[in-house]
Scaffold this motif. Sequence first.
Motif, mmCIF file in Angstrom:
data_model
loop_
_atom_site.group_PDB
_atom_site.id
_atom_site.type_symbol
_atom_site.label_atom_id
_atom_site.label_comp_id
_atom_site.label_asym_id
_atom_site.label_seq_id
_atom_site.Cartn_x
_atom_site.Cartn_y
_atom_site.Cartn_z
ATOM 1 N N UNK A 1 44.586 -14.254 -45.478
ATOM 2 C CA UNK A 1 44.424 -13.458 -44.258
ATOM 3 C C UNK A 1 44.185 -11.990 -44.603
ATOM 4 N N UNK A 2 43.080 -11.424 -44.131
ATOM 5 C CA UNK A 2 42.816 -10.005 -44.390
ATOM 6 C C UNK A 2 43.884 -9.117 -43.744
ATOM 7 N N UNK A 3 44.100 -7.961 -44.364
ATOM 8 C CA UNK A 3 44.968 -6.957 -43.775
ATOM 9 C C UNK A 3 46.459 -7.197 -43.898
ATOM 10 N N UNK A 4 46.862 -8.077 -44.802
ATOM 11 C CA UNK A 4 48.294 -8.342 -44.929
ATOM 12 C C UNK A 4 48.829 -7.800 -46.259
ATOM 13 N N UNK A 5 50.110 -7.508 -46.258
ATOM 14 C CA UNK A 5 50.827 -7.078 -47.459
ATOM 15 C C UNK A 5 51.975 -8.062 -47.654
ATOM 16 N N UNK A 6 52.091 -8.610 -48.857
ATOM 17 C CA UNK A 6 53.186 -9.522 -49.183
ATOM 18 C C UNK A 6 54.106 -8.860 -50.198
ATOM 19 N N UNK A 7 55.398 -9.089 -50.045
ATOM 20 C CA UNK A 7 56.382 -8.623 -51.018
ATOM 21 C C UNK A 7 56.723 -9.824 -51.897
ATOM 22 N N UNK A 8 56.330 -9.743 -53.182
ATOM 23 C CA UNK A 8 56.442 -10.876 -54.090
ATOM 24 C C UNK A 8 57.483 -10.579 -55.166
ATOM 25 N N UNK A 9 58.464 -11.472 -55.302
ATOM 26 C CA UNK A 9 59.452 -11.300 -56.366
ATOM 27 C C UNK A 9 58.857 -11.774 -57.687
ATOM 28 N N UNK A 10 58.947 -10.918 -58.694
ATOM 29 C CA UNK A 10 58.431 -11.253 -60.020
ATOM 30 C C UNK A 10 59.519 -11.793 -60.935
ATOM 31 N N UNK A 11 60.746 -11.381 -60.710
ATOM 32 C CA UNK A 11 61.849 -11.843 -61.544
ATOM 33 C C UNK A 11 63.101 -11.031 -61.280
ATOM 34 N N UNK A 12 64.161 -11.387 -61.987
ATOM 35 C CA UNK A 12 65.437 -10.705 -61.814
ATOM 36 C C UNK A 12 66.284 -10.893 -63.066
ATOM 37 N N UNK A 13 67.322 -10.103 -63.152
ATOM 38 C CA UNK A 13 68.359 -10.310 -64.157
ATOM 39 C C UNK A 13 69.673 -9.842 -63.558
ATOM 40 N N UNK A 14 70.780 -10.329 -64.118
ATOM 41 C CA UNK A 14 72.106 -9.992 -63.598
ATOM 42 C C UNK A 14 72.869 -9.040 -64.505
ATOM 43 N N UNK A 15 72.488 -8.951 -65.753
ATOM 44 C CA UNK A 15 73.199 -8.110 -66.717
ATOM 45 C C UNK A 15 72.251 -7.098 -67.319
ATOM 46 N N UNK A 16 72.596 -5.915 -67.618
ATOM 47 C CA UNK A 16 73.924 -5.328 -67.396
ATOM 48 C C UNK A 16 74.160 -4.955 -65.932
ATOM 49 N N UNK A 17 73.082 -4.836 -65.154
ATOM 50 C CA UNK A 17 73.156 -4.556 -63.719
ATOM 51 C C UNK A 17 72.221 -5.541 -63.025
ATOM 52 N N UNK A 18 72.613 -6.033 -61.870
ATOM 53 C CA UNK A 18 71.772 -6.990 -61.133
ATOM 54 C C UNK A 18 70.561 -6.261 -60.538
ATOM 55 N N UNK A 19 69.371 -6.714 -60.959
ATOM 56 C CA UNK A 19 68.123 -6.100 -60.506
ATOM 57 C C UNK A 19 67.117 -7.194 -60.175
ATOM 58 N N UNK A 20 66.428 -7.036 -59.051
ATOM 59 C CA UNK A 20 65.309 -7.908 -58.688
ATOM 60 C C UNK A 20 64.047 -7.053 -58.712
ATOM 61 N N UNK A 21 62.991 -7.576 -59.326
ATOM 62 C CA UNK A 21 61.720 -6.851 -59.446
ATOM 63 C C UNK A 21 60.703 -7.456 -58.489
ATOM 64 N N UNK A 22 60.041 -6.585 -57.738
ATOM 65 C CA UNK A 22 59.103 -7.002 -56.712
ATOM 66 C C UNK A 22 57.778 -6.292 -56.894
ATOM 67 N N UNK A 23 56.745 -6.837 -56.285
ATOM 68 C CA UNK A 23 55.441 -6.178 -56.222
ATOM 69 C C UNK A 23 54.896 -6.375 -54.806
ATOM 70 N N UNK A 24 54.311 -5.312 -54.259
ATOM 71 C CA UNK A 24 53.621 -5.412 -52.982
ATOM 72 C C UNK A 24 52.183 -5.829 -53.267
#
Length: 156
Positions: free
Chosen positions: A102-125
């Motif tokens: 669909x034209x004109x849309x933006x998706x937030x896509x999770x690329x990965x995560x880790x829990x140590x040493x701090x919990x972080x989720x990585x995303x890309x628009x």
Amino acid sequence: MEIQHIILDDAKAEHRELAIWRSGEINEVRLSDTEYKVYHRLELSAHNHTALFHYGIVEALNQLPFISESGHGLDSWDEAFLPAALLPKMEEILQKCMEEIEPGSISKVMLGWHEEPVAVAYWRLVSSDEVRRFMQELMRFAREAAAAGHDLEWIL
């Protein structure tokens, strides 16, 4: 546990240094050449790399018999070749995939995560308009390669 959310920004060097940051290239080559030679190259930005997987384009293209060392066809962290004779079929698949985005849309896509040493989720628009433009460029690139009798090497 609180999870920090990071949206990757390709302009930031610290984001480009993350293992989760992926880009690639598509090269016009000839499998019959005795020495490796790239005739033309199409850069695959990190945005479009993510989009190819997010929109199922890589999965759709794997209907084609890509040649790869791993035997997994077209896949991340690998290189795969597609002979010139199959490039028109690749273009048909890309066209069908593009019609489903669909034209004109933006998706937030999770690329990965880790829990140590701090919990972080990585995303890309991911911008559907940007990936559609890239797919049109890729189809043009494939048509020119096919006309020259050249094969495509995908490095993802």
